[in-house]
Design a protein around this motif. Structure first.
Motif, PDB file in Angstrom:
ATOM      1  N   HIS A 236       6.617 -42.496  13.712  1.00  0.00           N
ATOM      2  CA  HIS A 236       6.887 -41.082  14.346  1.00  0.00           C
ATOM      3  C   HIS A 236       6.471 -40.925  15.886  1.00  0.00           C
ATOM      4  O   HIS A 236       7.238 -40.370  16.685  1.00  0.00           O
ATOM      5  CB  HIS A 236       6.393 -39.968  13.497  1.00  0.00           C
ATOM      6  N   LEU A 237       5.723 -41.879  16.231  1.00  0.00           N
ATOM      7  CA  LEU A 237       5.667 -41.710  17.664  1.00  0.00           C
ATOM      8  C   LEU A 237       6.604 -42.323  18.660  1.00  0.00           C
ATOM      9  O   LEU A 237       7.236 -41.643  19.701  1.00  0.00           O
ATOM     10  CB  LEU A 237       3.929 -42.913  17.930  1.00  0.00           C
ATOM     11  N   SER A 270      -3.532 -46.201  20.769  1.00  0.00           N
ATOM     12  CA  SER A 270      -4.070 -45.219  20.584  1.00  0.00           C
ATOM     13  C   SER A 270      -3.475 -44.327  18.656  1.00  0.00           C
ATOM     14  O   SER A 270      -5.028 -43.968  17.937  1.00  0.00           O
ATOM     15  CB  SER A 270      -5.102 -43.851  20.830  1.00  0.00           C
ATOM     16  N   MET A 271      -2.334 -44.533  18.449  1.00  0.00           N
ATOM     17  CA  MET A 271      -1.989 -44.335  17.460  1.00  0.00           C
ATOM     18  C   MET A 271      -2.831 -44.626  16.131  1.00  0.00           C
ATOM     19  O   MET A 271      -2.898 -43.927  14.934  1.00  0.00           O
ATOM     20  CB  MET A 271      -1.019 -44.174  17.235  1.00  0.00           C
ATOM     21  N   LEU A 272      -2.556 -46.548  16.779  1.00  0.00           N
ATOM     22  CA  LEU A 272      -3.574 -46.960  15.800  1.00  0.00           C
ATOM     23  C   LEU A 272      -4.554 -46.962  15.100  1.00  0.00           C
ATOM     24  O   LEU A 272      -4.604 -47.409  13.730  1.00  0.00           O
ATOM     25  CB  LEU A 272      -2.888 -48.709  15.737  1.00  0.00           C
ATOM     26  N   VAL A 324      -8.519 -40.972  21.220  1.00  0.00           N
ATOM     27  CA  VAL A 324      -8.730 -41.190  19.435  1.00  0.00           C
ATOM     28  C   VAL A 324      -9.829 -39.558  19.620  1.00  0.00           C
ATOM     29  O   VAL A 324      -9.897 -39.365  18.582  1.00  0.00           O
ATOM     30  CB  VAL A 324      -9.204 -42.776  19.389  1.00  0.00           C
ATOM     31  N   ARG A 325     -10.647 -39.648  20.241  1.00  0.00           N
ATOM     32  CA  ARG A 325     -11.549 -38.539  19.895  1.00  0.00           C
ATOM     33  C   ARG A 325     -11.121 -37.338  20.319  1.00  0.00           C
ATOM     34  O   ARG A 325     -11.556 -36.665  19.325  1.00  0.00           O
ATOM     35  CB  ARG A 325     -12.545 -39.505  21.622  1.00  0.00           C
ATOM     36  N   HIS A 326      -9.744 -36.854  21.050  1.00  0.00           N
ATOM     37  CA  HIS A 326      -8.751 -35.290  20.594  1.00  0.00           C
ATOM     38  C   HIS A 326      -8.070 -35.467  19.894  1.00  0.00           C
ATOM     39  O   HIS A 326      -7.602 -34.546  20.138  1.00  0.00           O
ATOM     40  CB  HIS A 326      -9.237 -35.159  22.536  1.00  0.00           C
ATOM     41  N   HIS A 327      -7.921 -36.206  19.328  1.00  0.00           N
ATOM     42  CA  HIS A 327      -6.644 -36.077  18.640  1.00  0.00           C
ATOM     43  C   HIS A 327      -6.332 -34.913  17.315  1.00  0.00           C
ATOM     44  O   HIS A 327      -5.043 -34.520  17.534  1.00  0.00           O
ATOM     45  CB  HIS A 327      -5.714 -38.017  18.247  1.00  0.00           C
ATOM     46  N   LEU A 364       1.103 -37.301  20.800  1.00  0.00           N
ATOM     47  CA  LEU A 364       0.108 -38.261  19.744  1.00  0.00           C
ATOM     48  C   LEU A 364      -0.566 -37.147  18.170  1.00  0.00           C
ATOM     49  O   LEU A 364      -0.072 -37.384  16.990  1.00  0.00           O
ATOM     50  CB  LEU A 364      -1.211 -38.532  19.713  1.00  0.00           C
ATOM     51  N   ALA A 365      -0.333 -35.974  18.389  1.00  0.00           N
ATOM     52  CA  ALA A 365      -0.953 -35.336  17.492  1.00  0.00           C
ATOM     53  C   ALA A 365       0.249 -34.322  17.248  1.00  0.00           C
ATOM     54  O   ALA A 365       0.317 -34.470  15.223  1.00  0.00           O
ATOM     55  CB  ALA A 365      -1.670 -33.824  18.045  1.00  0.00           C
TER      56      ALA A 365
END
Length: 461
Positions: A236-237, A270-272, A324-327, A364-365
């Motif tokens: 989807h990304l 980051s998605m992975l 990653v920290r804030h997704h 990303l979200a």
């Protein structure tokens, strides 16, 4: 027949343009980098190219493996001696048949001993021999990168050889693995080839942390286990990053336009990695409900270590860590809004915290949400509309306000309020800035009242 610029390349006997530049020309692409193999001493040829291009000649590599690089205004040309006794032997020692084609400058003919042109027509990636992977294990990854770049298929025997030797990639220089992997992630449609990297095991030898996700079931908000969700979200990304997609349009332009070319591999990596912390923090209630509290914090720590292992630059590593920290932040805001439990200040704090990464984080979200289920849910439009509105607010409200002069500065706290520099400075200035950006038309007098109240509250404690 391909066209070569004779103003750059002199018609020299025993000099051959080889490798990816010939492949690209045969595929209708215009390369900027060229490799030239010369039988005998390549220095004379390199000096002639330097003169023709008004370029700069530099020597790179180690003795015995020296490359003469001519850097021109629009081209980089690497010149080296042939590795074997003839050009045909040299080509047979290369990696894939589509890279084992040479163009002889003197005769202007193509030399293709391994039928690379036929593989180009058939859109096929085929190994020159099974030995190529033990000679240089990065080729295990390069096969997928080349396939993704041209949307070719990897020939079955080549794929079997990759699966058999997949573990060799662990012994390659990590910076070379990272460079090849980032090239793959830059491709518009990397997802199908990631699936093949899973089937052959190559992906798990590069990112072994992903393997634990395959045994990580999820809660009622997900139809897929953590690994299946990760690949689905990655799909989807890429769909959202396709600039012709309309799902995330802002002012009739896709949000993909806000993502720079250099950001793409960072966003995809980051998605992975966005859920790799889940197996470590998984808990279960008495009723069997699974929870993954703080998985984004644990995942970010793991992502930072992965970036260190892959020898990413500090800037790239911090970007991946941050995403990653804030997704989960956009989803937390959305959930609070649905419960009517959010405020303008909360959105402003989100913008302040994530300003440099807002477009990437919102895309990303969105992909993360879409990747939770095999098919779209009824909740998707509401969340996507929320993301669109966040982006509009960020661009039309938050950013213009940040360009305006601040109401209170550090000098004001010293000269007008008699404070000395301390950690309280930052707390007060941040609070004033949040109020200014959250409210419309806040005056300096109102800001001064807020400062005095904050100083008073601090004194009371």
């Amino acid at each position: 027949m391909i066209q070569i610029d004779t103003r750059i390349f002199p018609k020299t006997p025993d000099a051959f343009i080889v490798g990816g530049s010939i492949r690209d020309l045969l595929c209708g692409r215009w390369p900027t980098d060229y490799d030239v193999a010369v039988l005998g001493d390549p220095l004379e040829f390199a000096l002639r190219v330097e003169s023709k291009t008004n370029g700069r000649l530099v020597k790179i590599g180690k003795p015995g493996r020296m490359i003469l690089r001519v850097i021109g205004e629009s081209n980089i040309i690497d010149i080296s001696g042939t590795k074997e006794g003839s050009i045909e032997q040299d080509l047979r020692a290369r990696d894939f048949t589509t890279n084992a084609i040479a163009y002889e400058l003197s005769s202007q003919r193509l030399i293709d001993p391994l039928a690379g042109q036929q593989d180009l027509k058939n859109r096929t990636i085929r190994m020159v021999s099974e030995a190529i992977f033990s000679q240089d294990p990065v080729r295990l990854l390069r096969a997928f990168r080349m396939a993704a770049a041209f949307e070719f298929e990897i020939e079955s025997q080549t794929k079997k050889a990759i699966k058999k030797q997949a573990a060799l990639i662990r012994h390659s220089a990590k910076e070379r693995v990272r460079e090849e992997f980032f090239k793959l992630l830059k491709c518009a449609r990397a997802h199908p080839y990631l699936g093949q990297m899973v089937d052959t095991g190559v992906l798990f030898h590069i990112l072994p942390e992903l393997s634990a996700l395959k045994q990580c079931p999820q809660n009622r908000y997900h139809q897929l286990n953590a690994f299946e969700h990760t690949l689905n979200a990655f799909y989807h990304l890429e769909e959202l990053l396709a600039t012709n997609r309309k799902r995330l349009q802002i002012k009739r332009k896709p949000m993909a336009h806000k993502i720079g070319v250099k950001q793409v591999p960072l966003l995809k990596l980051s998605m992975l990695l966005h859920d790799i912390g889940k197996p470590d923090v998984q808990t279960m209630d008495e009723d069997g409900t699974l929870h993954f509290y703080e998985h984004e914090r644990q995942g970010a720590k793991m992502a930072r270590e992965i970036c260190k292992r892959l020898k990413c630059s500090n800037r790239d590593a911090e970007t991946i860590y941050f995403l990653v920290r804030h997704h989960m932040r956009p989803l937390f805001l959305f959930t609070a809004l649905q419960k009517q439990n959010t405020t303008r200040r909360a959105v402003t704090r989100f913008f302040i915290k994530c300003a440099a990464n807002i477009p990437a984080l919102l895309i990303l979200a969105t992909a993360d949400m879409l990747g939770k289920e095999k098919q779209q849910s009824e909740q998707d439009p509401a969340f996507i509309n929320f993301i669109k509105q966040l982006m509009v607010d960020f661009e039309t409200d938050y950013q213009p306000k940040t360009a305006a002069p601040k109401l209170i500065t550090g000098d004001d706290l010293i000269n007008e309020f008699g404070l000395k520099p301390s950690p309280l400075f930052k707390k007060i200035l941040n609070r004033v800035e949040i109020e200014r950006l959250s409210r419309g038309g806040m005056t300096r007098q109102e800001a001064a009242v807020l400062v005095r109240r904050l100083i008073g509250d601090q004194g009371a404690t």
